[in-house]
Design a protein around this motif. Sequence first.
Motif, mmCIF file in Angstrom:
data_model
loop_
_atom_site.group_PDB
_atom_site.id
_atom_site.type_symbol
_atom_site.label_atom_id
_atom_site.label_comp_id
_atom_site.label_asym_id
_atom_site.label_seq_id
_atom_site.Cartn_x
_atom_site.Cartn_y
_atom_site.Cartn_z
ATOM 1 N N PRO A 98 -2.309 -1.124 -7.673
ATOM 2 C CA PRO A 98 -3.651 -0.669 -7.276
ATOM 3 C C PRO A 98 -3.740 -0.279 -5.810
ATOM 4 O O PRO A 98 -4.691 0.402 -5.415
ATOM 5 C CB PRO A 98 -4.539 -1.883 -7.590
ATOM 6 N N ALA A 99 -2.775 -0.707 -5.000
ATOM 7 C CA ALA A 99 -2.808 -0.401 -3.565
ATOM 8 C C ALA A 99 -1.990 0.830 -3.209
ATOM 9 O O ALA A 99 -1.878 1.172 -2.043
ATOM 10 C CB ALA A 99 -2.290 -1.605 -2.773
ATOM 11 N N GLN A 100 -1.458 1.504 -4.203
ATOM 12 C CA GLN A 100 -0.551 2.618 -3.925
ATOM 13 C C GLN A 100 -1.272 3.775 -3.233
ATOM 14 O O GLN A 100 -2.474 3.975 -3.408
ATOM 15 C CB GLN A 100 0.096 3.124 -5.206
ATOM 16 N N PRO A 101 -0.536 4.578 -2.466
ATOM 17 C CA PRO A 101 -1.144 5.741 -1.811
ATOM 18 C C PRO A 101 -1.368 6.887 -2.788
ATOM 19 O O PRO A 101 -0.790 6.927 -3.874
ATOM 20 C CB PRO A 101 -0.096 6.118 -0.761
ATOM 21 N N ILE A 124 4.651 10.239 15.341
ATOM 22 C CA ILE A 124 5.625 10.755 14.381
ATOM 23 C C ILE A 124 6.441 9.582 13.862
ATOM 24 O O ILE A 124 7.092 8.876 14.639
ATOM 25 C CB ILE A 124 6.539 11.819 15.018
ATOM 26 N N LEU A 125 6.418 9.372 12.558
ATOM 27 C CA LEU A 125 7.048 8.216 11.932
ATOM 28 C C LEU A 125 8.144 8.646 10.972
ATOM 29 O O LEU A 125 8.068 9.720 10.366
ATOM 30 C CB LEU A 125 6.004 7.394 11.157
ATOM 31 N N THR A 126 9.155 7.811 10.834
ATOM 32 C CA THR A 126 10.128 8.017 9.772
ATOM 33 C C THR A 126 9.461 7.647 8.444
ATOM 34 O O THR A 126 8.443 6.943 8.422
ATOM 35 C CB THR A 126 11.353 7.114 9.964
ATOM 36 N N PRO A 127 9.995 8.100 7.312
ATOM 37 C CA PRO A 127 9.423 7.688 6.026
ATOM 38 C C PRO A 127 9.369 6.172 5.865
ATOM 39 O O PRO A 127 8.389 5.628 5.331
ATOM 40 C CB PRO A 127 10.365 8.332 5.003
ATOM 41 N N GLU A 128 10.392 5.478 6.333
ATOM 42 C CA GLU A 128 10.407 4.018 6.223
ATOM 43 C C GLU A 128 9.248 3.399 6.988
ATOM 44 O O GLU A 128 8.501 2.562 6.467
ATOM 45 C CB GLU A 128 11.735 3.471 6.748
ATOM 46 N N ARG A 129 9.093 3.810 8.249
ATOM 47 C CA ARG A 129 8.011 3.273 9.072
ATOM 48 C C ARG A 129 6.641 3.684 8.537
ATOM 49 O O ARG A 129 5.700 2.892 8.523
ATOM 50 C CB ARG A 129 8.179 3.764 10.513
ATOM 51 N N ALA A 130 6.551 4.926 8.072
ATOM 52 C CA ALA A 130 5.278 5.420 7.551
ATOM 53 C C ALA A 130 4.825 4.626 6.337
ATOM 54 O O ALA A 130 3.647 4.261 6.218
ATOM 55 C CB ALA A 130 5.410 6.899 7.192
ATOM 56 N N MET A 131 5.759 4.328 5.445
ATOM 57 C CA MET A 131 5.379 3.583 4.253
ATOM 58 C C MET A 131 5.114 2.109 4.556
ATOM 59 O O MET A 131 4.333 1.459 3.861
ATOM 60 C CB MET A 131 6.441 3.747 3.168
ATOM 61 N N ALA A 132 5.740 1.586 5.589
ATOM 62 C CA ALA A 132 5.396 0.225 6.028
ATOM 63 C C ALA A 132 3.958 0.201 6.542
ATOM 64 O O ALA A 132 3.184 -0.727 6.249
ATOM 65 C CB ALA A 132 6.365 -0.245 7.114
ATOM 66 N N GLU A 133 3.587 1.231 7.307
ATOM 67 C CA GLU A 133 2.207 1.343 7.792
ATOM 68 C C GLU A 133 1.246 1.509 6.619
ATOM 69 O O GLU A 133 0.168 0.908 6.586
ATOM 70 C CB GLU A 133 2.084 2.535 8.737
ATOM 71 N N ALA A 134 1.651 2.340 5.661
ATOM 72 C CA ALA A 134 0.804 2.574 4.494
ATOM 73 C C ALA A 134 0.600 1.285 3.707
ATOM 74 O O ALA A 134 -0.514 0.991 3.246
ATOM 75 C CB ALA A 134 1.430 3.644 3.602
ATOM 76 N N ARG A 135 1.644 0.518 3.559
ATOM 77 C CA ARG A 135 1.542 -0.750 2.834
ATOM 78 C C ARG A 135 0.593 -1.696 3.564
ATOM 79 O O ARG A 135 -0.236 -2.371 2.937
ATOM 80 C CB ARG A 135 2.930 -1.364 2.696
ATOM 81 N N ALA A 136 0.710 -1.748 4.877
ATOM 82 C CA ALA A 136 -0.177 -2.622 5.660
ATOM 83 C C ALA A 136 -1.629 -2.173 5.527
ATOM 84 O O ALA A 136 -2.540 -3.003 5.357
ATOM 85 C CB ALA A 136 0.255 -2.624 7.121
ATOM 86 N N MET A 137 -1.866 -0.869 5.609
ATOM 87 C CA MET A 137 -3.226 -0.342 5.472
ATOM 88 C C MET A 137 -3.794 -0.648 4.086
ATOM 89 O O MET A 137 -4.944 -1.072 3.939
ATOM 90 C CB MET A 137 -3.217 1.174 5.694
ATOM 91 N N SER A 138 -2.966 -0.431 3.061
ATOM 92 C CA SER A 138 -3.412 -0.704 1.695
ATOM 93 C C SER A 138 -3.738 -2.177 1.506
ATOM 94 O O SER A 138 -4.679 -2.535 0.791
ATOM 95 C CB SER A 138 -2.333 -0.276 0.698
ATOM 96 N N GLN A 151 -5.079 -4.027 3.566
ATOM 97 C CA GLN A 151 -6.389 -4.262 4.176
ATOM 98 C C GLN A 151 -7.512 -3.613 3.367
ATOM 99 O O GLN A 151 -8.665 -3.587 3.795
ATOM 100 C CB GLN A 151 -6.398 -3.695 5.597
ATOM 101 N N GLY A 152 -7.151 -3.069 2.204
ATOM 102 C CA GLY A 152 -8.144 -2.433 1.362
ATOM 103 C C GLY A 152 -8.463 -1.010 1.745
ATOM 104 O O GLY A 152 -9.459 -0.442 1.281
ATOM 105 N N ARG A 153 -7.614 -0.391 2.556
ATOM 106 C CA ARG A 153 -7.851 0.981 2.993
ATOM 107 C C ARG A 153 -7.072 1.949 2.110
ATOM 108 O O ARG A 153 -5.926 1.699 1.757
ATOM 109 C CB ARG A 153 -7.460 1.149 4.464
ATOM 110 N N ARG A 154 -7.676 3.067 1.755
ATOM 111 C CA ARG A 154 -7.032 4.054 0.897
ATOM 112 C C ARG A 154 -6.171 4.978 1.751
ATOM 113 O O ARG A 154 -6.638 5.546 2.736
ATOM 114 C CB ARG A 154 -8.054 4.863 0.123
ATOM 115 N N VAL A 155 -4.916 5.137 1.345
ATOM 116 C CA VAL A 155 -3.950 5.945 2.090
ATOM 117 C C VAL A 155 -3.612 7.209 1.293
ATOM 118 O O VAL A 155 -3.453 7.154 0.064
ATOM 119 C CB VAL A 155 -2.661 5.142 2.361
ATOM 120 N N ALA A 156 -3.485 8.305 1.998
ATOM 121 C CA ALA A 156 -3.051 9.561 1.379
ATOM 122 C C ALA A 156 -1.851 10.107 2.136
ATOM 123 O O ALA A 156 -1.740 9.932 3.349
ATOM 124 C CB ALA A 156 -4.177 10.589 1.383
ATOM 125 N N VAL A 157 -0.954 10.766 1.404
ATOM 126 C CA VAL A 157 0.197 11.433 2.012
ATOM 127 C C VAL A 157 0.142 12.899 1.608
ATOM 128 O O VAL A 157 0.089 13.222 0.416
ATOM 129 C CB VAL A 157 1.532 10.816 1.557
#
Length: 247
Positions: free
Chosen positions: A4-7, A93-107, A109-115
């Motif tokens: 449910p937390a996926q981007p 500017i983030l690598t995919p690894e770092r970007a998805m770590a950020e996305a996971r953290a945001m998700s 927190q209940g925040r919706r992430v888009a790529v």
Amino acid sequence: MSDPAQPVFVLVRPQMGENIGAAARAMWNFGLDRMRMVDPRDGWPNPRAVALASGAGRLLDRAAIHATTAEAVADCDFVLATTARGRGLTKPILTPERAMAEARAMSGQGRRVAVLFGPERAGLENDDIARANAIVSVPVNPGFPSLNLAQCVLLTAYEWRRQTADILPERMELAGTEPASALEVEKLAEHYEVRLSDAGFFFPDTKAPGMKLALRNLWSRMPLTRADVQVFHGMLRQLTRARDRGE
């Protein structure tokens, strides 16, 4: 049920149905099923996309179609834009690894992430990227930085999946057997030590203790299964039988 937390993966002005289908397949490989599209060039639905989805057609059936990028990300709190080129915009500017770590953290927190993923020919435009909070850039060959749409989707989806806690670590796959116990390895070491002693392997006597220690250490380093132990015993028995027969 998907995470449910996926981007949300947003394909901006995708051009070829085949690439849309391949992107859907790549997403579903890693448990992602929230796809949106902005103004697909060849209209929608697209039979070529369905053909290439290969089992991931559910993503295409549920994909939301939007007229603009702004509309596609209107309900999102954190937006990432994938691009291989500098666009003259001040953004992290983030690598995919770092970007998805950020996305996971945001998700978390209940925040919706888009790529955002750009069209095949030229990628995202500055107007698209300006709506993003950060850029995702894959460390590719600078002389050939262009990635196929589905490749970029797959890399990003893989990195999202890697952030999942239930991913198993690297391990040894055991083919119908179990790891050898310490006692079984000890008996194997003793068997070889006795037979090698009989064959005069531990020579000269002054070096024998060190040679035996090295051999014991060798056995303990090997990730032996019970089947492996039996094979090593059998090999040694056959060799000694052949020697005793004078072969």
